[in-house]
Design an enzyme around this catalytic site. Structure first.
Site, PDB file in Angstrom:
ATOM      1  N   GLU A   1       3.294  14.944  24.551  1.00  0.00           N
ATOM      2  CA  GLU A   1       4.276  14.042  23.940  1.00  0.00           C
ATOM      3  C   GLU A   1       5.692  14.573  24.128  1.00  0.00           C
ATOM      4  O   GLU A   1       6.622  13.816  24.460  1.00  0.00           O
ATOM      5  CB  GLU A   1       3.977  13.871  22.450  1.00  0.00           C
ATOM      6  CG  GLU A   1       2.726  13.071  22.166  1.00  0.00           C
ATOM      7  CD  GLU A   1       2.310  13.141  20.707  1.00  0.00           C
ATOM      8  OE1 GLU A   1       1.610  12.235  20.250  1.00  0.00           O
ATOM      9  OE2 GLU A   1       2.676  14.125  20.027  1.00  0.00           O
TER      10      GLU A   1
ATOM     11  N   GLU B   1      -6.749  22.800  18.492  1.00  0.00           N
ATOM     12  CA  GLU B   1      -7.570  21.841  19.247  1.00  0.00           C
ATOM     13  C   GLU B   1      -8.703  21.305  18.409  1.00  0.00           C
ATOM     14  O   GLU B   1      -9.050  20.118  18.483  1.00  0.00           O
ATOM     15  CB  GLU B   1      -8.121  22.524  20.507  1.00  0.00           C
ATOM     16  CG  GLU B   1      -8.887  21.587  21.448  1.00  0.00           C
ATOM     17  CD  GLU B   1     -10.386  21.507  21.174  1.00  0.00           C
ATOM     18  OE1 GLU B   1     -11.080  20.742  21.872  1.00  0.00           O
ATOM     19  OE2 GLU B   1     -10.879  22.187  20.245  1.00  0.00           O
TER      20      GLU B   1
ATOM     21  N   ASP C   1     -17.147  28.793  21.758  1.00  0.00           N
ATOM     22  CA  ASP C   1     -16.103  27.766  21.685  1.00  0.00           C
ATOM     23  C   ASP C   1     -14.970  28.248  20.798  1.00  0.00           C
ATOM     24  O   ASP C   1     -15.102  28.267  19.569  1.00  0.00           O
ATOM     25  CB  ASP C   1     -16.709  26.483  21.114  1.00  0.00           C
ATOM     26  CG  ASP C   1     -15.713  25.337  21.001  1.00  0.00           C
ATOM     27  OD1 ASP C   1     -14.611  25.446  21.566  1.00  0.00           O
ATOM     28  OD2 ASP C   1     -16.060  24.323  20.355  1.00  0.00           O
TER      29      ASP C   1
ATOM     30  N   ASP D   1     -12.498  25.150  28.604  1.00  0.00           N
ATOM     31  CA  ASP D   1     -12.638  25.295  27.157  1.00  0.00           C
ATOM     32  C   ASP D   1     -13.798  26.254  26.905  1.00  0.00           C
ATOM     33  O   ASP D   1     -13.629  27.470  26.873  1.00  0.00           O
ATOM     34  CB  ASP D   1     -12.869  23.916  26.547  1.00  0.00           C
ATOM     35  CG  ASP D   1     -12.974  23.916  25.023  1.00  0.00           C
ATOM     36  OD1 ASP D   1     -13.262  24.977  24.453  1.00  0.00           O
ATOM     37  OD2 ASP D   1     -12.790  22.855  24.405  1.00  0.00           O
TER      38      ASP D   1
END
Length: 745
Positions: free
Chosen positions: A433, A421, A383, A450
């Site tokens: 955004e 993240e 990860d 991911d």
């Protein structure tokens, strides 16, 4: 407005102006570095190109990508994280295998770090304050990598500083129900230190729940029962197996929301208003610190009080008691307490997203996005670097085809490496955004990879229903790793399947929560999204996730020896994700099946009908909901018939464009800014968090549960049920209208 500061590899003036300024379709500019076959409005998926992509994705290259990206710790905004930004740019600007353009966008975001001068501590102290026992400050250096000076000590990001001290209690997973159970058993919680285990509820929720009951501080550990199938001895764990070593500590963000904490709904750019950190919400209310299970064993196995319930017991080799305090015959005096010293600091840091763009030949203003985050807690081999390794290999093969002039997608492809993240999906959220309007108007789908490989048993895909058909098509075309001779699709069915009233036995598609960078795309923007990975056989392990998750033991050798020797599962994910990507970017008609939403709506409707007796007592009728679901089903069926008719003929570009826009925009119709005002970023009426026990539309389920618990004498609670029902009906009516012929006003 550009997405990136273009640093090189720019192809023509159109790319310099960014993707967003071009509407419609056009041929490649004469100034392009890489001429492609002449663009045609009827350009469709080329199966030969798809087969070439599948053939050229190389497991050995993925392995070497992983080795490079995981060789050093790369916490967000660290020097190594920034070095990887440059490495990505270098790859995506390569003259032989690069993309049309690549660049970065920086955001100034609030992150949380441990204090290097004042390490966090957990100690058992006696009545005079003398230290009797101290938890480890770092994980055991079993392979040499855990001793790297850049390994961040275990901590709970965004936990507030403080030094609470009190008697220890055991609170299971730290859910609100767990604390209620302790209260029912008359365990004194006020000013205590609660020891909790990972799982059950989110990290931050453990502290929120504890604070409601007067707890002063919280400890969190990973129980070997939950992660190691009970194995806890050093010779049973890494580096001897895939299991978590006793000193392993899961790091993580304890921030309640996603995105930069100081700029909700605004990109964290210099011009944006920032909250004062003292006034920002979502941080844990009390100090919290994670520890390893070898230290938790010392604490738990000496705890006094009554025996914990059977389902609260774990794998530490002793009976778990509730406390408070230590038992009389323990290694600690009865009046000993636990002191938790947390000295975390909040810091504004610049974090980078890296974007690589392949411009579409026909519809450059339609974007298929493929993302993976870059930052990790430590070495981050699994990860996120398994995902980064796949991302780089996929972009290399497509970049090579692009530079050779043999291919250019119909629609634009945007590759993204998100920053920060791990602190709360920050890079992807800031991106959504900043480019909210552009993405809502032009983004076709978002593919998230991911962790690409949790283990090597089977494919696992989470996503919104319309993406099911394109994922299934891809999975049927690719052979599963190993000697079974099965396709990835048929192998998937062996492990995870469901019975569909439409298709019969099919693989199970999971739903999207908020665990990775797909969250702002689906919940905030309403963009059809998916998350693709290979995972383990649930019949062979009860691990809630791969055991070394977020620890210093998540290293290259861990992946190479235990998760995916030979990297065939990485290759399978690359082929699956690449196949899906090409189908979405190149197909004449977008391969999204809107009728696949009907099963979800029917399931939710049936669950809602189980509430009808109590609803009718409060004059709330499900009739409009039934009608709205039926309207959607009818509109979806007619819509698919129109597509089939067009596919039989030679549709003009405008007809194709109109159909594809309807496919693209359907997901947006399920958004309602009124549905969940208390939930930041959540606006999708089908996939928002559900706190109610009934598996129906989240807003309806939550409101019904609240009203039921409040009692019949609170009419305002039932008014909220009616309001949520109305929101769902309006969304379904809007979805049906979106699918009708565009001339039908």
């Amino acid at each position: 407005m550009q997405w990136v500061k273009v640093l090189g590899g720019v192809v023509g003036a159109a790319a310099l102006l960014g993707l967003g300024i071009i509407v419609g379709h056009f041929a490649i500019p004469k100034g392009a570095d890489s001429p492609a076959p002449s663009a045609s409005a009827s350009q469709d998926l080329d199966m030969k190109i798809l087969e070439t992509l599948m053939e050229q994705l190389d497991a050995n290259r993925i392995r070497e990508n992983l080795r490079e990206f995981s060789k050093e710790p790369h916490l967000a905004t660290s020097p190594r994280d920034e070095a990887l930004v440059q490495l990505l740019l270098q790859r995506w600007q390569d003259p032989e295998s690069g993309l049309d353009s690549a660049g970065t966008t920086e955001y100034e975001v609030l992150l949380s770090f441990p204090n290097g001068e004042q390490p966090n501590r957990v100690d058992v102290v006696n009545s005079t304050g003398a230290i009797l026992f101290s938890c480890r400050h770092s994980e055991e250096n079993v392979t040499g990598e855990q001793g790297d000076p850049n390994v961040v000590p275990p901590y709970a990001a965004y936990a507030p500083p403080g030094t609470p001290q009190g008697p220890l209690v055991y609170a299971n997973q730290g859910s609100e129900e767990d604390f209620k159970e302790l209260q029912r058993k008359e365990v004194k919680l006020q000013d205590s230190i609660a020891l909790t285990r990972y799982g059950g509820v989110g990290r931050g929720a453990k502290a929120v729940n504890a604070a409601k009951y007067g707890v002063a501080g919280v400890l969190v550990y990973t129980d070997p029962k939950d992660i190691n199938d009970g194995k806890s001895l050093p010779n049973e764990t890494f580096p001897h197996s895939w299991c978590l070593p006793p000193s392993g500590v899961e790091r993580g963000s304890y921030f309640e929301y996603f995105g930069d904490p100081l700029t909700p709904y605004l990109p964290a750019r210099p011009y944006s208003f920032r909250l004062n950190s003292d006034n920002a919400s979502g941080f844990p209310p009390i100090p919290i610190q994670p520890i390893g299970f070898e230290d938790a064993q010392v604490l738990l196995c000496n705890l006094g009080g009554n025996l914990a319930p059977a389902d609260w017991q774990g794998g530490l080799g002793c009976d778990y008691n509730l406390g408070p305090g230590f038992r009389s015959n323990s290694i600690f005096p009865e009046d000993s307490q636990v002191n938790v010293s947390v000295h975390n600091r909040l810091e504004l840091r610049n974090s980078s997203n890296v974007l690589g763009i392949i411009r579409g030949a026909v519809e450059p203003d339609r974007y298929v996005l493929y993302g993976n985050h870059r930052d990790s807690w430590v070495h981050g081999a699994v990860d996120p670097s398994t995902g980064t390794a796949v991302l780089l290999e996929l972009s290399r093969v497509l970049g090579t085809l692009l530079k050779k002039g043999t291919w250019r997608p119909r629609r634009s492809i945007v590759f993204a490496s998100w920053g920060a993240e791990e602190f709360g999906l920050i890079g992807s959220t800031e991106f959504t955004e900043e480019f909210f309007s552009k993405l809502q108007e032009r983004a076709v789908a978002y593919i998230n990879v991911d962790i690409s490989v949790f283990a090597n048993a089977t494919l696992r895909v989470q996503g919104t229903p319309p993406i099911q058909s394109v994922v299934f098509s891809a999975a049927k075309q690719i052979s599963a790793p190993g000697s079974s001779g099965l396709s990835i699709y048929d192998n998937w069915i062996r492990y995870y399947n469901r019975s569909s009233p439409v298709y019969g036995l099919v693989p199970s598609l999971g739903t999207l929560g908020a665990g990775s960078d797909y969250a702002p795309f689906i919940h905030f923007l309403g963009i059809s999204s998916m998350d693709i990975a290979y995972t383990y056989d649930r019949s062979k392990t009860s691990a809630r996730i791969y055991p070394t998750y977020h620890t210093a033991f998540d290293t290259f050798d861990y992946v190479d020896k235990f998760l995916d020797p030979g990297f065939s599962s990485h290759q399978a994910v690359a082929r699956t994700a690449g196949n899906v990507l090409l189908r979405l970017s190149d197909s004449l008609f977008l391969p999204l099946n809107v009728s696949d939403y009907s099963e979800t709506l029917r399931s939710f409707l049936q669950a809602a009908k189980n509430l009808s007796v109590l609803l009718e007592q409060h004059n709330i009728s499900l009739g409009p909901l039934v009608t709205a679901v039926e309207k959607f089903e009818g509109a979806a069926t007619s819509f698919n018939q129109r597509i089939a008719t067009l596919q039989e003929g030679t549709p003009n570009p405008l007809q194709v464009r109109m159909i594809n826009d309807q496919l693209m925009l359907l997901e947006r119709t399920f958004l309602s800014s009124q549905a969940f005002p208390e939930e930041r970023y959540y606006s999708h009426v089908l996939w928002a968090p559900r706190t109610g026990s009934v598996a129906t539309f989240p807003g309806l389920s939550n409101a019904y549960s609240q009203a039921e618990n409040t009692g019949h004498d609170r009419p305002t609670a039932w008014d909220e049920v009616q309001r949520q029902l109305s929101i769902v009906v309006a969304a379904l009516e809007g979805a049906a209208a979106t699918l009708r012929p565009v001339a039908d006003l």
